[in-house]
Structures are given as structure tokens and as C-alpha cells.
Design an enzyme around this catalytic site. Structure first.
Site, mmCIF file in Angstrom:
data_model
loop_
_atom_site.group_PDB
_atom_site.id
_atom_site.type_symbol
_atom_site.label_atom_id
_atom_site.label_comp_id
_atom_site.label_asym_id
_atom_site.label_seq_id
_atom_site.Cartn_x
_atom_site.Cartn_y
_atom_site.Cartn_z
ATOM 1 N N CYS A 54 0.841 -1.215 0.000
ATOM 2 C CA CYS A 54 0.000 0.000 0.000
ATOM 3 C C CYS A 54 0.868 1.254 0.000
ATOM 4 C CB CYS A 54 -0.919 0.006 1.218
ATOM 5 S SG CYS A 54 -2.037 -1.408 1.297
ATOM 6 N N ASP A 55 1.935 1.231 0.775
ATOM 7 C CA ASP A 55 2.903 2.325 0.809
ATOM 8 C C ASP A 55 3.493 2.520 -0.588
ATOM 9 O OD1 ASP A 55 5.857 3.146 0.907
ATOM 10 O OD2 ASP A 55 5.305 3.565 2.980
#
Length: 166
Positions: free
Chosen positions: A60-61
Site C-alpha cells: 500500500c505504501d
């Protein structure tokens, strides 16, 4: 509905699957300052909506950083990242990551976005990984429900779809 797994286990998605050609469903989420944000707030713009389970995880980062970098090549495309992370956590993460070209939005309160776009995972109360492109007339021009929620989306296809919708 799209068939999705999370760490190899099948999950149940709540809401309605969104398809290319659909009118983009409205939603109400929270900005980092706790103000409400709806689809209508960016009316008249192309939107690339990046959906992630949690900004505090590696994929997600990386996904959010990638779309932040791609923003420079996308002109008048507004990039929204939606998760169920609390607005405070999103604000902290954006500051630490130097994210300036993506607006992070929290769906923690009502799962309004998650249910409207069919990305709310019933078993985990998280959103599954997905990408949507909505044109300036609020028509959906691209969708990707990532079949394994811990995998990366097809960045190139999403960016190209955003360019074509612009």
C-alpha cells in the site's frame, strides 16, 4: 462480484462491483482534517482512485508513492487514495512519506466508498486493493479489482487509462 483473496484466503466483498461505462457512484469519506469529501467535490476532473487496505503496509505504501510520482505526468488528473486508516494516521503517513500529489481519504466511518464500489472486505473491515479511473463526466473508464489483495495493481494500465480519460 469480483473474486478476491487476502493472503490466499477468499474474502467476501460488500456492495456493488463497478464496471467500465457505469456512472461513478457517489460516496462520503473523510479528509485528513476530518472534513467530508464526496465524488462531487472533484466534479469536472478526471479522478484516479487508488484503493488500499492500509497505508502502513509495504504494498500500500509503494502503491501510494508510485501514484504520487506518476501525478507529474498526468496533468489535470486528481489522484485519490482511499483506505480505512484513520484520518490522523493518513496525515502522519503522508507527512513522513513526503506525499504531496495524492489526496488520502478515510472510509473508516461508514464504509461508504467501500460499499459503493464493492471493495469492502466483510471479514476484515478493510478495503481490498483496487484502482478506478473516473472521467470528468463521472463515467467509470477503468477498473481493476486486484485478485490477491496483497499484490500490486497494474500501474501502467491505470496511468494510461487516466491519460486517455484526460
Amino acid at each position: 462480484m469480483a473474486s478476491v483473496t487476502f493472503k490466499g484466503n477468499p474474502v467476501t466483498l460488500l456492495g456493488n462491483e463497478v464496471k467500465v461505462g457505469d456512472q461513478a457512484p457517489d460516496f462520503t469519506v473523510l479528509a485528513n482534517d476530518l472534513s467530508e469529501v464526496t465524488l462531487n467535490d472533484s466534479k469536472g476532473q478526471v479522478r484516479l482512485i487508488s484503493v488500499v487496505p492500509s497505508l502502513d503496509t509495504g504494498v500500500c505504501d509503494a502503491q501510494t508513492r508510485r501514484f504520487n510520482e506518476e501525478a507529474a505526468n498526468l496533468g489535470n488528473v486528481k489522484i485519490l487514495t482511499v483506505s480505512v486508516d484513520l484520518p490522523f494516521a493518513q496525515k502522519r503517513w503522508c507527512g513522513a512519506a513526503g506525499i504531496e500529489n495524492v489526496q488520502t481519504l478515510s472510509d473508516h466511518r461508514e464504509l461508504s466508498f467501500g460499499q459503493a464500489y464493492g471493495v469492502a472486505i466483510k471479514e476484515l473491515r478493510l478495503l481490498t486493493r483496487a484502482v478506478f479511473v473516473v472521467d470528468s463526466n463521472d463515467k467509470v473508464t477503468y477498473t481493476e479489482y486486484v485478485s490477491e489483495a496483497t499484490d500490486h495493481p497494474n500501474y501502467e494500465a491505470a496511468v494510461e487509462a487516466a491519460k486517455q480519460a484526460n
